[in-house]
Design a protein around this motif. Structure first.
Motif, PDB file in Angstrom:
ATOM      1  N   GLY A 512       0.849  -1.179   0.000  1.00 23.93           N
ATOM      2  CA  GLY A 512       0.000   0.000   0.000  1.00 23.93           C
ATOM      3  C   GLY A 512       0.886   1.230   0.000  1.00 23.93           C
ATOM      4  N   LEU A 513       0.529   2.234  -0.787  1.00 19.91           N
ATOM      5  CA  LEU A 513       1.396   3.407  -0.959  1.00 19.91           C
ATOM      6  C   LEU A 513       0.788   4.694  -0.423  1.00 19.91           C
ATOM      7  N   GLY A 514      -0.379   4.632   0.196  1.00 22.75           N
ATOM      8  CA  GLY A 514      -1.005   5.859   0.653  1.00 22.75           C
ATOM      9  C   GLY A 514      -1.318   6.760  -0.530  1.00 22.75           C
ATOM     10  N   GLU A 515      -0.986   8.045  -0.418  1.00 25.39           N
ATOM     11  CA  GLU A 515      -1.289   9.010  -1.474  1.00 25.39           C
ATOM     12  C   GLU A 515      -0.186   9.101  -2.524  1.00 25.39           C
ATOM     13  N   GLN A 516       0.866   8.296  -2.402  1.00 26.85           N
ATOM     14  CA  GLN A 516       1.980   8.357  -3.352  1.00 26.85           C
ATOM     15  C   GLN A 516       1.599   7.669  -4.668  1.00 26.85           C
ATOM     16  N   THR A 517       1.917   8.312  -5.772  1.00 29.95           N
ATOM     17  CA  THR A 517       1.544   7.792  -7.084  1.00 29.95           C
ATOM     18  C   THR A 517       2.672   7.028  -7.753  1.00 29.95           C
ATOM     19  N   LYS A 518       3.793   6.880  -7.084  1.00 26.99           N
ATOM     20  CA  LYS A 518       4.899   6.118  -7.641  1.00 26.99           C
ATOM     21  C   LYS A 518       5.842   5.682  -6.533  1.00 26.99           C
TER      22      LYS A 518
END
Length: 556
Positions: A512-518
């Motif tokens: 899971g990356l939260g709000e990070q798009t990369k």
């Protein structure tokens, strides 16, 4: 659609995740009925009356046909003389005695089809656990099943069928086997197999199959675990005696997990034992192990007691770069926080777990990011160990500060019931619909399984899944470590076999990356120590990383 959808919100004003406000609710939808899964597990008769019936079972997420969709393997018991009620006779006994494990193929449209018979897996046995790995390096998933009695190794033929090969290759351990793992303990590139054995069950001739018949594990002698070394020809050699895993007193294994707890490059083995101390078998790098559980602080719980330990789940739950160990039990559960330097501390009470499970009999434990906020959450299955008495399972959301917020407990509080009550045992996490979030499969005694689809609203949160393919016989890259640097944080995962209680998670690694798009920097340390780096990896996709020819930086 008749499925039950439950929204689970954070409770008591606590903040879940890394944001300043509570994250999105966790939403699971029970899709068992509509999915086509019609399996009902049996312990062999209608009443739990001994410790064999009380112990199992597990389940597995796997892609047995290589089509990119996660399939399901379910374990069953059966009517068996000396274990089951002898009063069961006639057609009922015949039906119970012929019960088998089941394999369900994922159609890719939200439904599954039973392919057990055509796959060659309809072999009656008193099943316990299951792990999945490509043990022979031919590119497809093989299945190892532990039983009360000889174990099975189903070799994948690559055409949708399997051949049972345990006796032929030397891993048909005839004892009371439970947890097991494939791993490469000696760095020869081939997978080895550790099999945890429980105890020697001796039926009481005065036993009348009543609910009071389940005796303590202390009434039975433990059994020796086994270590099998993988050979170049696909067979295995029993190296139990010379490996140093023979410990006195002998254990009563329930769960088995692997972890390089001291970061020396050699994979170690953690064994959760029932009603006695746990084992942490330190890999000395010379083909032998030494039990360091007491020195490392994982032999007992925080109170110094030997609880009835069940599962072994390994993950970096607090993002400090060290792998921690979750061990559900029949007391307060243990969360062994890795302090570094080969030392652990049980912090289950401190991080908010113990108080929520104090009245539970807990079995499976899962550490996985269900809400995609980049912090692993916790799922614990519960069910009575003494009778067919159902509990609610427990779900905790990671608060992003090293603690957990209880959403549901075995009593059904504080917010809402995750699902109906069951006598839960094994559980597994995996992405059955390839939508990027983790779904749940839970198995229970004398009941149907529960397949929960994760329908949590994204609200700007992202994910990345990584499938590893290594060179050589260990094509599954079991033992590899993946680091994902994103948004100023580094997320760590290790490619394990097994997980939870007697079960197998989705083999793909999920972040899971939260709000990070990369992911700015993705680094794979392969089992042979070589490293591979990918930069600026876009979120919201499944990527396959293949180990290149030996040109990477060697193990330091």
């Amino acid at each position: 659609m008749s499925a039950l959808t439950i929204l689970l919100a954070c409770c008591c004003g606590a903040t879940a995740g890394s944001g300043s406000s509570a994250g999105p609710p966790v939403v699971f939808t029970d899709i068992t009925a509509e999915s086509g899964i019609d399996f009902v597990q049996t312990i062999g008769d209608p009443l739990m009356s001994n410790i064999v019936e009380a112990t199992g079972v597990g389940c597995a997420f796997l892609d047995y046909d290589g089509d990119g969709w996660i399939d399901i393997y379910l374990i069953s018991g059966r009517w068996q003389r000396g274990i089951s009620d002898p009063a069961v006779d006639g057609q009922a006994r015949e039906k119970l005695a012929s019960a088998t494990d089941r394999l369900y193929r994922n159609r890719g449209d939200g439904t599954f089809v039973d392919v057990t018979v055509q796959a060659g897996l309809a072999q009656p046995a008193y099943g316990m656990g299951v792990v999945v790995a490509d043990y022979d390096g031919d590119g497809d998933a093989d299945i190892y099943v532990t039983n009360h009695g000889p174990n099975f190794l189903y070799r994948n033929n690559g055409d949708g069928t399997f051949s049972e090969a345990a006796q032929a290759v030397g891993v048909d351990d005839p004892q009371f086997s439970v947890g097991a793992v494939f791993f490469d303990y000696d760095h020869d590139g081939r997978l080895d197999l550790y099999v945890g054995n429980y105890l020697t069950y001796k039926p009481n001739p005065k036993h009348r199959h009543t609910a009071d018949g389940v005796r303590s594990p202390l009434a039975y002698p433990g059994q020796q675990d086994r270590l099998f070394r993988g050979n170049a020809d696909g067979s295995f050699t029993d190296v139990t005696s010379r490996s140093g895993i023979k410990i006195k007193p002998v254990g009563r294994a329930m769960g088995v997990g692997t972890i390089d707890y001291d970061n020396d490059g050699w994979v170690d083995v953690f064994v959760s034992n029932d009603a006695m101390e746990n084992f942490l078998l330190h890999n000395k790098g010379d083909g032998t192990f030494e039990n360091e559980a007491l020195l490392a602080g994982v032999a007992y719980g925080e109170a110094g007691d030997a609880a009835a330990a069940m599962a072994v789940e390994v993950a970096d739950y607090d993002g400090d770069g060290h792998f921690d160990i979750l061990v559900p039990d029949m007391n307060r559960c243990c969360v062994y926080h890795n302090l570094g330097g080969g030392m652990f501390e049980d912090v289950a009470a401190r991080v908010g777990v113990s108080a929520a499970v104090i009245r539970c009999h807990s079995w499976a434990g899962i550490l996985a990011d269900f809400d995609l906020d980049s912090h692993p959450d916790m799922y614990i299955s519960n069910g009575s160990a003494c009778r067919l008495e159902a509990y609610h399972d427990s779900l905790f959301l990671n608060d992003g500060r090293g603690g957990f917020v209880p959403v549901t407990t075995c009593s059904g509080s504080p917010v809402a019931n995750l699902r109906a009550k069951f006598v839960s045992r094994g559980a597994a996490a995996g992405d059955i619909d390839n939508d990027g979030d983790l779904d749940l499969l839970i198995v229970s005694l004398n009941d149907k399984p529960v397949l929960l689809r994760n329908d949590t609203p994204r609200r700007g949160r992202h994910w990345l899944q990584v499938r590893l393919i290594a060179r050589g016989p260990n094509r599954d890259a079991i033992g590899a470590v993946v680091k994902a640097r994103t948004g100023g944080r580094t997320l760590f995962q290790q490619r394990f076999c097994g997980g939870s209680y007697l079960s197998q998670h989705d083999p793909r690694m999920h972040f899971g990356l939260g709000e990070q798009t990369k992911v700015e920097h993705l680094e794979v340390t392969w089992p042979d120590g070589t490293r591979q780096v990918m930069e600026q990896v876009r979120a919201d996709q499944l990527i396959t990383v293949r180990q290149p020819p030996a040109r990477s930086v060697p193990r330091s």
